[in-house]
Design a protein around this motif. Structure first.
Motif, PDB file in Angstrom:
ATOM      1  N   GLN A 200      35.256  45.718  44.802  1.00 30.21           N
ATOM      2  CA  GLN A 200      36.313  46.210  45.696  1.00 30.21           C
ATOM      3  C   GLN A 200      36.327  45.276  46.898  1.00 30.21           C
ATOM      4  OE1 GLN A 200      36.571  50.550  46.390  1.00 30.21           O
ATOM      5  NE2 GLN A 200      34.595  50.559  45.325  1.00 30.21           N
ATOM      6  N   ILE A 201      37.533  44.956  47.341  1.00 27.39           N
ATOM      7  CA  ILE A 201      37.653  43.922  48.372  1.00 27.39           C
ATOM      8  C   ILE A 201      38.610  44.386  49.470  1.00 27.39           C
ATOM      9  CG2 ILE A 201      38.447  41.541  48.776  1.00 27.39           C
ATOM     10  CD1 ILE A 201      37.652  41.014  45.801  1.00 27.39           C
ATOM     11  N   ARG A 202      38.192  44.196  50.714  1.00 25.54           N
ATOM     12  CA  ARG A 202      39.096  44.481  51.840  1.00 25.54           C
ATOM     13  C   ARG A 202      39.427  43.172  52.539  1.00 25.54           C
ATOM     14  NH1 ARG A 202      35.294  49.332  53.990  1.00 25.54           N
ATOM     15  NH2 ARG A 202      36.032  50.966  52.582  1.00 25.54           N
ATOM     16  N   SER A 203      40.665  43.064  52.993  1.00 22.25           N
ATOM     17  CA  SER A 203      41.101  41.843  53.689  1.00 22.25           C
ATOM     18  C   SER A 203      41.583  42.227  55.076  1.00 22.25           C
ATOM     19  CB  SER A 203      42.281  41.193  52.980  1.00 22.25           C
ATOM     20  OG  SER A 203      42.053  41.086  51.629  1.00 22.25           O
ATOM     21  N   HIS A 204      41.667  41.202  55.913  1.00 18.13           N
ATOM     22  CA  HIS A 204      42.182  41.392  57.261  1.00 18.13           C
ATOM     23  C   HIS A 204      43.665  41.752  57.151  1.00 18.13           C
ATOM     24  CE1 HIS A 204      41.395  40.971  61.407  1.00 18.13           C
ATOM     25  NE2 HIS A 204      42.366  40.119  61.620  1.00 18.13           N
ATOM     26  N   HIS A 205      44.085  42.932  57.601  1.00 21.37           N
ATOM     27  CA  HIS A 205      45.478  43.386  57.519  1.00 21.37           C
ATOM     28  C   HIS A 205      46.023  43.441  56.092  1.00 21.37           C
ATOM     29  CE1 HIS A 205      45.458  42.908  61.768  1.00 21.37           C
ATOM     30  NE2 HIS A 205      45.473  41.597  61.738  1.00 21.37           N
ATOM     31  N   GLY A 206      45.176  43.269  55.078  1.00 21.16           N
ATOM     32  CA  GLY A 206      45.692  43.240  53.699  1.00 21.16           C
ATOM     33  C   GLY A 206      45.428  44.551  52.978  1.00 21.16           C
ATOM     34  N   PRO A 207      46.013  44.724  51.795  1.00 29.75           N
ATOM     35  CA  PRO A 207      45.786  45.933  51.020  1.00 29.75           C
ATOM     36  C   PRO A 207      44.419  45.887  50.330  1.00 29.75           C
ATOM     37  CG  PRO A 207      47.096  44.395  49.772  1.00 29.75           C
ATOM     38  CD  PRO A 207      46.865  43.748  51.105  1.00 29.75           C
ATOM     39  N   PRO A 208      43.883  47.030  49.904  1.00 35.41           N
ATOM     40  CA  PRO A 208      42.628  46.995  49.142  1.00 35.41           C
ATOM     41  C   PRO A 208      42.848  46.366  47.769  1.00 35.41           C
ATOM     42  CG  PRO A 208      43.517  49.227  49.231  1.00 35.41           C
ATOM     43  CD  PRO A 208      44.391  48.385  50.105  1.00 35.41           C
ATOM     44  N   ALA A 209      41.805  45.717  47.257  1.00 37.36           N
ATOM     45  CA  ALA A 209      41.912  45.088  45.935  1.00 37.36           C
ATOM     46  C   ALA A 209      40.722  45.497  45.073  1.00 37.36           C
ATOM     47  CB  ALA A 209      41.950  43.580  46.077  1.00 37.36           C
ATOM     48  N   GLN A 210      40.997  45.577  43.776  1.00 35.30           N
ATOM     49  CA  GLN A 210      39.938  45.887  42.811  1.00 35.30           C
ATOM     50  C   GLN A 210      39.926  44.764  41.775  1.00 35.30           C
ATOM     51  OE1 GLN A 210      40.664  49.129  40.049  1.00 35.30           O
ATOM     52  NE2 GLN A 210      38.733  50.046  40.688  1.00 35.30           N
ATOM     53  N   VAL A 211      38.747  44.253  41.457  1.00 39.43           N
ATOM     54  CA  VAL A 211      38.644  43.074  40.587  1.00 39.43           C
ATOM     55  C   VAL A 211      37.608  43.325  39.500  1.00 39.43           C
ATOM     56  CG1 VAL A 211      37.882  40.652  40.543  1.00 39.43           C
ATOM     57  CG2 VAL A 211      39.302  41.460  42.442  1.00 39.43           C
ATOM     58  N   PHE A 212      37.971  43.049  38.252  1.00 43.06           N
ATOM     59  CA  PHE A 212      36.996  43.108  37.151  1.00 43.06           C
ATOM     60  C   PHE A 212      36.872  41.703  36.576  1.00 43.06           C
ATOM     61  CE2 PHE A 212      36.358  44.169  32.430  1.00 43.06           C
ATOM     62  CZ  PHE A 212      34.975  44.156  32.552  1.00 43.06           C
ATOM     63  N   VAL A 213      35.645  41.185  36.537  1.00 47.38           N
ATOM     64  CA  VAL A 213      35.399  39.846  35.984  1.00 47.38           C
ATOM     65  C   VAL A 213      34.261  39.921  34.971  1.00 47.38           C
ATOM     66  CG1 VAL A 213      36.251  38.319  37.824  1.00 47.38           C
ATOM     67  CG2 VAL A 213      34.022  39.388  38.088  1.00 47.38           C
ATOM     68  N   SER A 214      34.408  39.197  33.873  1.00 48.97           N
ATOM     69  CA  SER A 214      33.348  39.234  32.863  1.00 48.97           C
ATOM     70  C   SER A 214      33.463  38.040  31.925  1.00 48.97           C
ATOM     71  CB  SER A 214      33.448  40.532  32.049  1.00 48.97           C
ATOM     72  OG  SER A 214      32.495  40.518  31.008  1.00 48.97           O
ATOM     73  N   ASN A 215      32.301  37.564  31.451  1.00 53.31           N
ATOM     74  CA  ASN A 215      32.280  36.574  30.372  1.00 53.31           C
ATOM     75  C   ASN A 215      31.916  37.237  29.060  1.00 53.31           C
ATOM     76  OD1 ASN A 215      33.079  34.029  31.335  1.00 53.31           O
ATOM     77  ND2 ASN A 215      31.190  33.844  32.511  1.00 53.31           N
ATOM     78  N   SER A 216      31.896  38.569  29.050  1.00 52.09           N
ATOM     79  CA  SER A 216      31.548  39.311  27.832  1.00 52.09           C
ATOM     80  C   SER A 216      32.540  40.438  27.597  1.00 52.09           C
ATOM     81  CB  SER A 216      30.122  39.869  27.935  1.00 52.09           C
ATOM     82  OG  SER A 216      29.195  38.813  27.969  1.00 52.09           O
ATOM     83  N   ALA A 217      33.806  40.153  27.764  1.00 53.82           N
ATOM     84  CA  ALA A 217      34.827  41.180  27.531  1.00 53.82           C
ATOM     85  C   ALA A 217      36.036  40.512  26.875  1.00 53.82           C
ATOM     86  CB  ALA A 217      35.228  41.835  28.852  1.00 53.82           C
ATOM     87  N   ALA A 218      37.050  41.314  26.547  1.00 53.31           N
ATOM     88  CA  ALA A 218      38.240  40.760  25.898  1.00 53.31           C
ATOM     89  C   ALA A 218      38.889  39.710  26.799  1.00 53.31           C
ATOM     90  CB  ALA A 218      39.232  41.875  25.627  1.00 53.31           C
ATOM     91  N   VAL A 219      39.511  38.723  26.190  1.00 54.72           N
ATOM     92  CA  VAL A 219      40.113  37.632  26.963  1.00 54.72           C
ATOM     93  C   VAL A 219      41.359  38.134  27.691  1.00 54.72           C
ATOM     94  CG1 VAL A 219      41.212  35.360  26.793  1.00 54.72           C
ATOM     95  CG2 VAL A 219      39.264  35.927  25.330  1.00 54.72           C
ATOM     96  N   GLU A 220      41.326  38.063  28.996  1.00 52.60           N
ATOM     97  CA  GLU A 220      42.459  38.542  29.787  1.00 52.60           C
ATOM     98  C   GLU A 220      42.464  37.849  31.154  1.00 52.60           C
ATOM     99  OE1 GLU A 220      42.694  42.796  29.765  1.00 52.60           O
ATOM    100  OE2 GLU A 220      44.630  42.783  30.762  1.00 52.60           O
TER     101      GLU A 220
END
Ligand SMILES: NC(=O)c1ccc[n+]([C@@H]2O[C@H](COP(=O)([O-])OP(=O)(O)OC[C@H]3O[C@@H](n4cnc5c(N)ncnc54)[C@H](O)[C@@H]3O)[C@@H](O)[C@H]2O)c1
Length: 356
Positions: free
Chosen positions: A216-236
């Motif tokens: 989960q990521i917060r930015s200065h004056h920006g909206p919240p973001a959610q990120v999923f990263v993996s080298n062991s999951a379906a290619v996307e």
């Protein structure tokens, strides 16, 4: 700089270099690929068959002694990035450094200081932001097509059949935070035009050490973001920006950018419209099968770097952006250890340290 073209060398002739950088540099009309380096003799010889005119070096340190070399492209394993970039800046070469900038906080100020002292151009290889679908999304965001942004979701995953040994453990520069989350931090800062300020992350290991993470990521004056990263999951490789008046959805593998409504299609008219849009997307998918185009972002990023060198322009993302980016990765690592939200250092603290 001599004439129109510049003299460039490639450091590291492994997977990414032979898939993209070597061919791009060899064929580039404004580049003379004068030298290549790789510690592995077989890799060096394979690369030489694709760039027969290039001089070969087993030690990149020796390559950096070439006098009339203008710039280097560094595709070495991540644990060598900082040392190689520092050596190149000290040799007064312009540098395109593959991401991420470094593997430990202590390296960050050293790279920053070497770059500043060199007065050379330093660009960090976040090719993702040069991809046409990301450029289109950015242009739509700047035009406020979907109104104020409320949230962002991204998925950047693959199922790597094999990885180089160094990528299998964090100590030697592996792990999905360094490898893929770094790209996502860059995309968020670029698209939202605001720096990341705070991170919460969890990391786990499926097939390789730290090969998957949720952030989960917060930015200065920006909206919240959610990120999923993996080298062991379906290619996307998908990014969704949700606004008050619609959603922008990019899919890098399908090469599509779609602007969708915030509500699902209920009426017959809306459902018919959706069907027509899906048929258009089917046509473009069929075209892609008939005439597949190579992933364009590496060429676009390298083109941009070459132009920056030729025109003495400061690139974006530059080495300072690379420092801010790696500080976000280190914050995510600390968060994964402590279970806490971690604040990033202020920009003027990067030169001192970004240790947590
Ligand atoms: N921008 C992107 O999307 C992207 C994609 C993939 C990889 N990368 C980055 O590119 C870099 C290389 O990744 P890769 O997958 O090609 O790795 P790789 O292991 O396939 O290639 C690295 C090469 O460097 C050589 N090498 C190792 N030590 C050396 C030394 N001391 N001197 C000279 N050569 C040496 C190895 O022999 C190997 O051929 C990594 O930092 C990675 O993060 C970026």
């Amino acid at each position: 700089m001599r004439g129109q073209s510049i003299n460039v060398a490639l450091l590291g002739c492994g997977r990414i270099a032979t898939w993209f950088h070597l061919e791009i540099l060899h064929r580039h009309p404004l580049v003379q690929l004068v030298a290549i380096a790789d510690a592995n003799q077989d890799a060096l010889q394979r690369a030489k068959t694709k760039a027969p005119q290039a001089n070969t070096f087993l030690r990149y340190e020796d390559l950096l002694q070439i006098d009339d070399l203008d710039a280097v492209v560094i595709c070495l394993p991540t644990h060598l990035h900082a040392a190689a970039a520092i050596a190149a800046f000290e040799a007064k070469k312009h540098v395109y450094l593959e991401k991420p900038l470094a593997i430990s906080p202590s390296e960050v100020p050293q790279v920053l200081h070497a770059w500043e002292a060199s007065h050379c151009i330093g660009m960090i290889g976040f090719n993702g932001r040069f991809h046409p679908v990301i450029q289109q999304a950015k242009e739509m965001l700047d035009r406020q097509v979907i109104g104020p942004i409320t949230a962002v979701q991204t998925v950047h995953t693959s199922f790597a059949k094999s990885l180089p040994d160094w990528k299998k453990s964090r100590e030697s520069g592996g792990g999905v935070l360094l490898d893929l989350a770094s790209h996502q931090f860059d995309l968020l800062a670029f698209l939202l035009n605001t720096p990341v300020t705070e991170v919460m992350a969890s990391v786990w290991s499926q097939r390789f050490e730290q090969d998957s993470a949720m952030l989960q990521i917060r930015s200065h004056h920006g909206p919240p973001a959610q990120v999923f990263v993996s080298n062991s999951a379906a290619v996307e490789n998908r990014l969704e920006i949700i606004g008050e008046r619609g959603r922008i959805v990019t899919d890098r593998f399908a090469s599509t950018v779609r602007v969708l409504p915030t509500q699902p299609a209920y009426s017959r008219v809306d459902r018919t419209r959706e069907l027509c849009r899906d048929s258009v997307s089917l046509v473009s998918k069929l075209k892609k099968i008939i005439a597949p185009t190579a992933e364009p972002s590496y060429r676009l990023a390298l083109d941009y770097f070459i132009n920056c060198v030729r025109e003495s322009r400061t690139p974006s993302p530059d080495i300072r952006d690379g420092c801010k980016n790696i500080a976000a990765v280190f914050a995510a690592e600390k968060s994964a250890k402590t279970g806490q939200w971690i604040k990033l250092p202020a920009e003027d603290e990067l030169g001192a340290s970004c240790a947590f």
